[in-house]
Design a protein around this motif. Structure first.
Motif, PDB file in Angstrom:
ATOM      1  N   ALA A   1       0.826  -1.203   0.000  1.00 36.79           N
ATOM      2  CA  ALA A   1       0.000   0.000   0.000  1.00 36.79           C
ATOM      3  C   ALA A   1       0.865   1.259   0.000  1.00 36.79           C
ATOM      4  O   ALA A   1       0.561   2.246  -0.680  1.00 36.79           O
TER       5      ALA A   1
ATOM      6  N   PHE B   1       0.970   4.308  -2.662  1.00 35.66           N
ATOM      7  CA  PHE B   1       0.829   5.683  -2.202  1.00 35.66           C
ATOM      8  C   PHE B   1       1.994   6.544  -2.683  1.00 35.66           C
ATOM      9  O   PHE B   1       1.806   7.684  -3.116  1.00 35.66           O
TER      10      PHE B   1
ATOM     11  N   GLY C   1       1.176   9.356  -5.189  1.00 35.69           N
ATOM     12  CA  GLY C   1       0.966  10.478  -4.298  1.00 35.69           C
ATOM     13  C   GLY C   1       2.265  11.145  -3.906  1.00 35.69           C
ATOM     14  O   GLY C   1       2.960  11.709  -4.744  1.00 35.69           O
TER      15      GLY C   1
ATOM     16  N   VAL D   1      -5.235   0.212  -3.377  1.00 38.92           N
ATOM     17  CA  VAL D   1      -5.733   1.073  -2.299  1.00 38.92           C
ATOM     18  C   VAL D   1      -4.745   2.202  -2.022  1.00 38.92           C
ATOM     19  O   VAL D   1      -5.122   3.369  -1.869  1.00 38.92           O
ATOM     20  N   GLY D   2      -3.460   1.859  -1.974  1.00 40.01           N
ATOM     21  CA  GLY D   2      -2.449   2.880  -1.730  1.00 40.01           C
ATOM     22  C   GLY D   2      -2.403   3.918  -2.833  1.00 40.01           C
ATOM     23  O   GLY D   2      -2.299   5.126  -2.568  1.00 40.01           O
TER      24      GLY D   2
ATOM     25  N   LEU E   1      -4.804   4.767  -5.040  1.00 45.48           N
ATOM     26  CA  LEU E   1      -6.009   5.598  -5.026  1.00 45.48           C
ATOM     27  C   LEU E   1      -5.981   6.608  -3.885  1.00 45.48           C
ATOM     28  O   LEU E   1      -6.368   7.763  -4.040  1.00 45.48           O
ATOM     29  N   THR E   2      -5.506   6.161  -2.733  1.00 52.33           N
ATOM     30  CA  THR E   2      -5.402   7.062  -1.588  1.00 52.33           C
ATOM     31  C   THR E   2      -4.380   8.163  -1.858  1.00 52.33           C
ATOM     32  O   THR E   2      -4.625   9.346  -1.568  1.00 52.33           O
ATOM     33  N   GLY E   3      -3.240   7.783  -2.418  1.00 49.79           N
ATOM     34  CA  GLY E   3      -2.213   8.769  -2.716  1.00 49.79           C
ATOM     35  C   GLY E   3      -2.699   9.828  -3.678  1.00 49.79           C
ATOM     36  O   GLY E   3      -2.451  11.030  -3.480  1.00 49.79           O
TER      37      GLY E   3
ATOM     38  N   ALA F   1      -5.726  10.783  -4.127  1.00 53.56           N
ATOM     39  CA  ALA F   1      -6.793  11.591  -3.530  1.00 53.56           C
ATOM     40  C   ALA F   1      -6.266  12.619  -2.535  1.00 53.56           C
ATOM     41  O   ALA F   1      -6.799  13.727  -2.428  1.00 53.56           O
ATOM     42  N   VAL F   2      -5.209  12.272  -1.808  1.00 55.45           N
ATOM     43  CA  VAL F   2      -4.778  13.144  -0.714  1.00 55.45           C
ATOM     44  C   VAL F   2      -3.553  13.986  -1.046  1.00 55.45           C
ATOM     45  O   VAL F   2      -3.154  14.833  -0.244  1.00 55.45           O
TER      46      VAL F   2
END
Length: 252
Positions: A19, A23, A27, A218-219, A221-223, A225-226
């Motif tokens: 993850a 990220f 990200g 998941v990592g 997509l999270t990266g 987004a944030v």
């Protein structure tokens, strides 16, 4: 790598590492250094480089999906021959080093790259810094390519080297993300046959990578987004601290 990990805690560590790779790729760069420590902590150090390589390629594919339109191809062409030299040198070291030697080698590389990250943070204080002059840029490109090739072959740890170089070259955020994505996909794909030849990637490795795909997704997509919302300075301080601790533990 001949068998999958049997310990549930090992799988948790691998999933967290995967993850963090996602990220970092999509990200804020830097968290993949923690993944290096996690993989090397639950697997034989040499085998961990092959397993992490395949996970990194998954992360590269996510990053290219998001940022492929912003790549600087001329810079990649300038770095390519030097990366090849560094990768070859790293492969020679990897061939002769055993697992006992690889753990402190990985730790030493991470500590050196941590120093580069700190230098990058110091340089960032000058927000109006101009791009590197041509002569210095070419010399820095040779040094960066060689160092990145060696670091990525030995420990999948070339990210901080490239972060520093692209930052000093005056790249915008999107140029940085797009160029990093294509650079590392190309380098990591070149490393695959070398790693297979060294016995670091097997069918078991690929099965493990497939099982870790959801964690990478998941990592990533999270990266994505944030990346525009987090306090990057605080995040970088935490990442550098954890990388330093992990690198020191590897060297003990």
């Amino acid at each position: 790598m001949t068998t999958l990990p049997a310990d549930a805690l090992a799988w948790v560590a691998l999933a967290v590492g995967a993850a963090l790779v996602g990220f970092a790729k999509a990200g804020i760069s830097g968290t993949s250094s923690i993944a290096i420590v996690l993989f090397a902590a639950v697997m034989p150090p040499k085998a961990s480089t092959g397993a992490l390589l395949t996970v990194l390629i998954l992360g590269d594919l996510f990053a290219i999906r998001y940022y492929s339109r912003h790549v600087e191809w001329r810079l990649l062409a300038r770095l390519a021959p030097w990366v090849a030299i560094g990768t070859a040198a790293g492969a020679v070291v990897l061939y002769y080093a055993d697992d006992a030697a690889m753990r402190p080698i990985i730790g030493a590389i991470l500590l050196a790259l941590l120093a580069l990250q700190l230098l990058m943070k110091a340089q960032r204080r000058d927000s109006e810094r101009p791009p590197l002059p041509p002569l210095l840029r070419h010399g820095a490109g040779a040094a960066t390519g060689t160092a990145a090739g060696a670091a990525t072959m030995l420990a999948n740890a070339a990210g901080p080297v490239m972060v520093l170089y692209l930052f000093l070259s005056g790249f915008s955020k999107l140029q940085f993300l797009g160029t990093m994505a294509w650079f590392f996909l190309a380098v990591n794909l070149v490393k695959v046959p070398i790693s297979v030849g060294l016995g670091l990637i097997s069918w078991t490795t690929l099965i493990m990578t497939a099982l870790l795909l959801p964690a990478v997704a998941v990592g990533a997509l999270t990266g994505r987004a944030v990346v525009k919302k987090v306090d990057q300075r605080q995040f970088e301080v935490a990442t550098l601290a954890m990388t330093g601790v992990g690198a020191a533990l590897l060297m003990v």
